[in-house]
Scaffold this motif. Structure first.
Motif, PDB file in Angstrom:
ATOM      1  N   ASN A 560       0.817  -1.213   0.000  1.00 45.42           N
ATOM      2  CA  ASN A 560       0.000   0.000   0.000  1.00 45.42           C
ATOM      3  C   ASN A 560       0.848   1.258   0.000  1.00 45.42           C
ATOM      4  OD1 ASN A 560       1.012  -0.550   2.525  1.00 45.42           O
ATOM      5  ND2 ASN A 560      -0.686   0.425   3.625  1.00 45.42           N
ATOM      6  N   ASN A 562       3.390   4.327  -1.696  1.00 44.19           N
ATOM      7  CA  ASN A 562       3.166   5.347  -2.722  1.00 44.19           C
ATOM      8  C   ASN A 562       4.499   5.625  -3.414  1.00 44.19           C
ATOM      9  OD1 ASN A 562       2.051   7.311  -4.342  1.00 44.19           O
ATOM     10  ND2 ASN A 562       2.144   8.923  -2.765  1.00 44.19           N
ATOM     11  N   PRO A 563       4.681   5.146  -4.630  1.00 46.69           N
ATOM     12  CA  PRO A 563       3.747   4.333  -5.421  1.00 46.69           C
ATOM     13  C   PRO A 563       3.748   2.897  -4.928  1.00 46.69           C
ATOM     14  CG  PRO A 563       5.779   4.621  -6.615  1.00 46.69           C
ATOM     15  CD  PRO A 563       5.937   5.430  -5.372  1.00 46.69           C
TER      16      PRO A 563
END
Length: 778
Positions: A560, A562-563
């Motif tokens: 999860n 970013n990215p």
């Protein structure tokens, strides 16, 4: 009764001897008898006598008359007197005709006070006892011949100083050996011969009293006491003793500083706890009464200084509790107090004293001071090279304000990950960072004065590498799942979890899915367990090892971040045979066709037997091979066992007589068979005819091959390598022979100019020989 005569007090004791009427003689001192004096007598009495007395220590020229014995029974001319008992014949003697008793020796009452004797009177003609024998006593009369003695002396006493007048110190006692019954010769009177006016003594009891003294004036006293008999009158004897009296200290003196003002110069870089100065208050008392404590009562509001007491020297040691700073404060004025530890209620205080201490701070070259003792910096792990991470600052606390230079201690940055600007302390990134390798970097930065490089300070810089999402999640381990052939649809085959080297602030969350090509596969599916793990499920129960033994299930795991990062991991699933309870028994196809009754232990036993048979076969073959090989003859004549040393030294190249030079000059060697001398051969072969060739037709390669062939086919050759020596010198080189054995000319006849024509490899050799020729010419 009592009779008085000539100032003598006489005790007369009448003793009844018999009931017959007999006239008794009486015993009286000789001094009582006077011419014409009538003696008193009493009817029916025998002896008349009394106690006799004699003075002790009589030292006249003649024996002293003690007394006289007398009887009236017969004429004095026929009576004979004699003594028996203590001292008879030795100390006391009696005149047998007159009855006079004399003391023959000087007597001492202190040795023996009285003597008991027996008197006897007989008829000098018939020897008949005229009177019954009777005892009487001679008492030694005392005179003043013994001086008083102090049997317990010399005496020692201690008393506190400043005691009240009349305070008892000690009592001395003397004894007198004389008898006090005979007057006052033993009555003692005490007096002080030495020690007045500090002490006094009671004349009757010998009690010594104090008159109030100060120990600080004088501590020890010697008092001489006299004891005199006869009540102290003239003619009495006396004895003396010495009494040592020590005054015990009390706290009656306060401490006193030797100076009212102390001045010290203290460098500002004096370490904490080190001595900066000493003060001392003297006390005339001793021991615990002289001990004092020191304290600062004024002038140190910031608590920079402290003063402690040296228990041995009783000095006050001035120390630092906080660092000095010349630039902020350059002098101090302190008020120091010394106070006695013990107080004396009988003494009037105060038991303290004060002094002033002036301190001047001396300027010192101090090292730079960092703005912080420790710096905490942060940098992203994907930060570019030369990115500024942070800045450290330091200053010179001295008034001169020297510029500062900054450096990184490379012992704390071995990989040289960081750089620092020497002028402004700016820290930059030198190499890429990886948080997953090192999350923290602790480096030490030094600050140095430009004007004095010896002044260096250090500060720790902790650099935290901040995480970015640069790592994809992957399986927590290499999973290998096992599926039973008799499993049920929907059965959980394996639970899979993932790990991620990154460390996001919000924590990990992983998404699992099958690769697109496997979304509709008929065999397996996955279920999310809502705890960052999944369960792999079987879709049917028709799995068979004969059909397919192993399945591969690719699974995509996404984080999860970013990215977001993802990776594809493959789960290996084996089809196995299981028991009715679902316990895996075998997972390969071959195991399926084995008899059911053959266990794993039996398989291991069969395998061990096969290995044992193979080992036996290999050993048998090896022994047979060694048995067919010929044996090597060894005897005492084997030349390999005999080492012969020769001490002869060769003559060099010029010595041509020590060997056959023709052998070296003949490249063809010696024709015929050359037997080997290193072994004793079993068989003797006929020599082979040598190959003859002309001097110019020798083939070196063929010659070596022939010799090699002979050595290989020789049955007497040993089963080990030996050195083959060939006396052969090659021919046919365009350079000719390089040996000097065939030349008859000297070095001076040789011309080496041709060496220069052979090319660059021989150029140096030609130059060397050319130089040699030029040297010979000169």
């Amino acid at each position: 009764g009592f009779k008085y005569h000539s100032n003598y007090f006489i005790w007369i004791t009448w003793i009844s001897v018999s009931c017959s009427a007999v006239d008794m003689a009486h015993l009286l001192p000789a001094s009582l008898f006077k011419p014409g004096q009538r003696l008193l007598s009493r009817a029916k009495r025998g002896w008349v006598w009394n106690q006799m007395f004699v003075l002790e220590e009589f030292s006249g020229p003649d024996p002293i008359l003690v007394g006289r014995l007398h009887t009236d029974k017969v004429d004095n001319d026929t009576a004979r007197y004699s003594l028996a008992g203590e001292g008879a014949g030795t100390i006391f003697a009696i005149n047998e005709k007159t009855g006079d008793i004399h003391a023959m020796k000087r007597l001492d009452r202190e040795e023996k006070a009285e003597y008991t004797l027996t008197a006897k009177v007989t008829n000098g003609i018939t020897g008949q006892l005229l009177e019954p024998m009777t005892e009487f006593i001679i008492k030694v009369q005392d005179i003043n011949d013994n001086a008083p003695k102090f049997t317990e002396g010399p005496y020692h006493a201690a008393v506190e100083e400043m005691s009240a007048v009349g305070t008892s110190v000690i009592t001395v006692t003397a004894t007198d050996a004389d008898d006090p019954v005979y007057g006052n010769s033993a009555k003692l009177v005490y007096s002080i011969l030495e020690g007045q006016p500090y002490f006094s003594v009671d004349p009757n009891s010998g009690k010594i009293a104090l008159h109030g003294m100060d120990r600080e004036m004088r501590e020890d006293y010697q008092v001489v006491i006299q004891a005199k008999d006869m009540g102290g009158h003239m003619g009495g004897l006396s004895g003396t003793t010495t009494v040592s009296i020590t005054l015990q200290d009390i706290n009656d003196n306060p401490p006193k500083f030797s100076k009212s003002l102390y001045e010290f110069v203290i460098p500002e870089d004096l370490p904490l706890g080190k001595e900066g100065g000493k003060v001392k208050a003297n006390d005339r008392d001793i021991g615990e009464n002289a001990k004092s404590t020191y304290s600062i009562i004024e002038g140190d509001d910031q608590g920079v200084f402290e003063i402690i007491t040296n228990a041995t020297t009783q000095e006050g040691i001035l120390q630092l509790r906080k660092p000095l700073d010349y630039e902020s404060k350059r002098n101090y004025t302190l008020k120091v107090e010394a106070t006695n530890i013990r107080s004396e209620p009988r003494s009037n205080g105060p038991f303290k004293d004060t002094a002033t201490v002036k301190i001047v701070v001396e300027d010192s070259d101090e090292p730079p001071v960092f703005s912080k003792p420790m710096y905490l910096l942060e940098v992203d792990e994907n930060a570019p090279i030369n990115k500024i991470i942070g800045t450290v600052t330091a200053r010179d606390p001295d008034a001169t304000g020297s510029p500062i230079r900054y450096f990184i201690d490379r012992h704390t940055d071995l990989e040289r990950q960081f750089n620092i600007n020497v002028d402004n302390g700016r820290i930059t990134l030198a190499k890429p960072l990886d948080r997953e390798t090192d999350m923290w970097h602790n480096i030490t930065v030094t600050a140095t004065e430009v004007r004095n490089h010896s002044q260096i300070s250090r500060a720790v810089v902790a650099i935290r590498v901040m995480d970015i999402n640069d790592n994809a999640p992957e399986f927590a381990t290499e999973y290998e799942a096992f599926l039973c052939e008799n499993g049920k649809p929907g059965q959980v085959i394996q639970t899979v979890s993932a790990v991620d080297k990154d460390d996001p602030i919000q924590g990990h969350y992983f998404d699992y899915r099958l690769v697109p090509e496997m979304l509709n596969n008929p065999n397996f599916t996955i279920k999310n367990n809502q705890d960052n793990s999944i369960s792999v499920l079987a879709k049917h129960d028709t799995f068979r090892r004969q059909k397919q033994e192993m399945y591969f299930l690719p699974i995509i795991v996404t984080d999860n971040g970013n990215p977001p990062m993802s990776s594809t991991n493959t789960l290996t699933i084996r089809v196995c045979g299981c028991s009715k309870d679902g316990i895996v028994q075998s997972c390969n196809v071959e195991a399926y066709v084995l008899p059911i009754g053959l266990s794993m232990g039996a398989l291991i036993a069969i395998l061990a037997c096969i290995i044992l048979l193979l080992v036996i076969v290999v050993l048998f073959v090896t022994l047979r091979r060694h048995k067919n090989e010929p044996l090597i003859i060894k005897d005492d004549e084997d030349v390999r066992e005999n080492i012969i040393r020769y001490d002869d030294e060769g003559g060099g190249e010029e010595d041509t007589e020590a060997f056959d030079i023709a052998t070296l000059q003949n490249p063809d060697g010696i024709n015929g068979y050359l037997p080997r001398k290193d072994i004793k051969p079993d068989l003797q072969f006929m020599p082979r005819a040598g190959q003859h060739s002309g001097p110019n037709g020798v083939d070196v390669d063929e010659f070596i091959n022939v010799r090699l062939h002979e050595a290989d086919n020789d049955p007497t050759a040993p089963p080990y390598d030996s050195i083959q020596i060939y006396g052969y010198e090659g021919r046919g080189s365009i350079a000719g022979s390089l040996s000097s054995l065939e030349t008859a000319s000297s070095d001076s006849d040789q011309n080496y100019d041709y060496l220069r024509e052979w090319g660059p490899r021989f150029r140096r050799l030609g130059e060397l020989y050319s130089v040699g020729e030029s040297d010979r010419e000169t």
